[in-house]
Scaffold this motif. Structure first.
Motif, mmCIF file in Angstrom:
data_model
loop_
_atom_site.group_PDB
_atom_site.id
_atom_site.type_symbol
_atom_site.label_atom_id
_atom_site.label_comp_id
_atom_site.label_asym_id
_atom_site.label_seq_id
_atom_site.Cartn_x
_atom_site.Cartn_y
_atom_site.Cartn_z
ATOM 1 N N ALA A 21 -26.465 -87.287 -16.420
ATOM 2 C CA ALA A 21 -27.071 -88.615 -16.635
ATOM 3 C C ALA A 21 -25.955 -89.649 -16.619
ATOM 4 N N THR A 22 -26.230 -90.783 -15.970
ATOM 5 C CA THR A 22 -25.273 -91.884 -15.953
ATOM 6 C C THR A 22 -25.980 -93.150 -16.399
ATOM 7 N N CYS A 23 -25.204 -94.076 -16.970
ATOM 8 C CA CYS A 23 -25.754 -95.379 -17.331
ATOM 9 C C CYS A 23 -24.819 -96.452 -16.805
ATOM 10 N N SER A 24 -25.350 -97.670 -16.691
ATOM 11 C CA SER A 24 -24.535 -98.721 -16.104
ATOM 12 C C SER A 24 -24.929 -100.093 -16.625
ATOM 13 N N VAL A 25 -24.195 -101.090 -16.175
ATOM 14 C CA VAL A 25 -24.448 -102.456 -16.612
ATOM 15 C C VAL A 25 -25.688 -103.067 -15.951
ATOM 16 N N ASP A 26 -26.313 -102.360 -15.009
ATOM 17 C CA ASP A 26 -27.531 -102.886 -14.383
ATOM 18 C C ASP A 26 -28.790 -102.495 -15.161
ATOM 19 N N ILE A 52 -26.569 -100.979 -20.762
ATOM 20 C CA ILE A 52 -26.608 -99.783 -21.606
ATOM 21 C C ILE A 52 -25.176 -99.409 -21.959
ATOM 22 N N ASN A 53 -24.947 -99.170 -23.242
ATOM 23 C CA ASN A 53 -23.581 -98.864 -23.650
ATOM 24 C C ASN A 53 -23.341 -97.399 -23.991
ATOM 25 N N ARG A 54 -24.385 -96.620 -24.217
ATOM 26 C CA ARG A 54 -24.167 -95.209 -24.546
ATOM 27 C C ARG A 54 -25.417 -94.387 -24.246
ATOM 28 N N ILE A 55 -25.196 -93.162 -23.778
ATOM 29 C CA ILE A 55 -26.275 -92.193 -23.583
ATOM 30 C C ILE A 55 -25.806 -90.859 -24.145
ATOM 31 N N ALA A 56 -26.768 -90.014 -24.517
ATOM 32 C CA ALA A 56 -26.434 -88.672 -25.003
ATOM 33 C C ALA A 56 -27.657 -87.779 -24.875
ATOM 34 N N PHE A 57 -27.442 -86.548 -24.445
ATOM 35 C CA PHE A 57 -28.509 -85.558 -24.409
ATOM 36 C C PHE A 57 -28.710 -84.988 -25.809
ATOM 37 N N GLY A 61 -31.483 -80.303 -24.830
ATOM 38 C CA GLY A 61 -31.514 -80.666 -23.421
ATOM 39 C C GLY A 61 -32.815 -81.275 -22.963
ATOM 40 N N LYS A 62 -33.798 -81.380 -23.856
ATOM 41 C CA LYS A 62 -35.119 -81.889 -23.476
ATOM 42 C C LYS A 62 -35.232 -83.404 -23.572
ATOM 43 N N TYR A 63 -34.321 -84.035 -24.279
ATOM 44 C CA TYR A 63 -34.400 -85.482 -24.509
ATOM 45 C C TYR A 63 -33.059 -86.131 -24.191
ATOM 46 N N LEU A 64 -33.141 -87.430 -23.903
ATOM 47 C CA LEU A 64 -31.954 -88.223 -23.674
ATOM 48 C C LEU A 64 -32.081 -89.484 -24.512
ATOM 49 N N GLY A 65 -31.072 -89.797 -25.273
ATOM 50 C CA GLY A 65 -31.071 -91.016 -26.077
ATOM 51 C C GLY A 65 -30.171 -92.052 -25.438
ATOM 52 N N SER A 66 -30.537 -93.331 -25.609
ATOM 53 C CA SER A 66 -29.711 -94.406 -25.062
ATOM 54 C C SER A 66 -29.692 -95.585 -26.024
ATOM 55 N N THR A 67 -28.578 -96.302 -26.015
ATOM 56 C CA THR A 67 -28.453 -97.543 -26.777
ATOM 57 C C THR A 67 -28.017 -98.644 -25.823
ATOM 58 N N SER A 68 -28.352 -99.874 -26.202
ATOM 59 C CA SER A 68 -28.119 -100.990 -25.303
ATOM 60 C C SER A 68 -27.585 -102.196 -26.070
ATOM 61 N N PHE A 69 -26.981 -103.114 -25.346
ATOM 62 C CA PHE A 69 -26.529 -104.361 -25.938
ATOM 63 C C PHE A 69 -27.699 -105.295 -26.268
ATOM 64 N N ASP A 70 -28.934 -104.914 -25.929
ATOM 65 C CA ASP A 70 -30.101 -105.692 -26.372
ATOM 66 C C ASP A 70 -30.512 -105.300 -27.793
ATOM 67 N N LEU A 71 -29.661 -104.484 -28.461
ATOM 68 C CA LEU A 71 -29.844 -104.041 -29.856
ATOM 69 C C LEU A 71 -31.028 -103.110 -30.040
ATOM 70 N N THR A 72 -31.353 -102.339 -29.000
ATOM 71 C CA THR A 72 -32.419 -101.341 -29.077
ATOM 72 C C THR A 72 -31.856 -99.972 -28.712
ATOM 73 N N TRP A 73 -32.619 -98.945 -29.071
ATOM 74 C CA TRP A 73 -32.323 -97.589 -28.633
ATOM 75 C C TRP A 73 -33.610 -96.994 -28.095
ATOM 76 N N ARG A 74 -33.484 -96.013 -27.250
ATOM 77 C CA ARG A 74 -34.662 -95.337 -26.673
ATOM 78 C C ARG A 74 -34.417 -93.836 -26.633
ATOM 79 N N LEU A 75 -35.499 -93.123 -26.821
ATOM 80 C CA LEU A 75 -35.475 -91.675 -26.679
ATOM 81 C C LEU A 75 -36.360 -91.333 -25.501
ATOM 82 N N TRP A 76 -35.751 -90.824 -24.457
ATOM 83 C CA TRP A 76 -36.464 -90.548 -23.210
ATOM 84 C C TRP A 76 -36.874 -89.089 -23.171
#
Length: 76
Positions: A21-26, A52-57, A61-76
């Motif tokens: 998984a990769t994350c980027s400024v877009d 997006i500033n950080r991702i982690a499995f 391995g079933k989920y991916l978490g992400s955090t963003s500079f919009d001050l939110t996090w998501r669990l995918w």
């Protein structure tokens, strides 16, 4: 960039699913497979309103978490 927790374990992960998984400024997260065409991601995850500033499995391995500079996090 984050590797799937079972990446490299011969019996743990298949090559035709998301191995990386990769994350980027877009504001997107891209999931990549080792067995598919590496120039195109197998899935693009959109949902954050800022870069997006950080991702982690999750260790399973079933989920991916992400955090963003919009001050939110998501669990995918």
């Amino acid at each position: 960039i984050k590797f799937h927790p079972f990446f490299g374990i011969s019996q743990g992960i298949e090559n035709n699913i998301a191995n990386i998984a990769t994350c980027s400024v877009d504001n997107s997260i891209m999931l990549w497979s080792l067995s598919e065409n590496t120039s195109n991601p197998i899935k693009v995850l959109n949902g954050h309103q800022s870069r997006i500033n950080r991702i982690a499995f999750h260790p399973s391995g079933k989920y991916l978490g992400s955090t963003s500079f919009d001050l939110t996090w998501r669990l995918w």
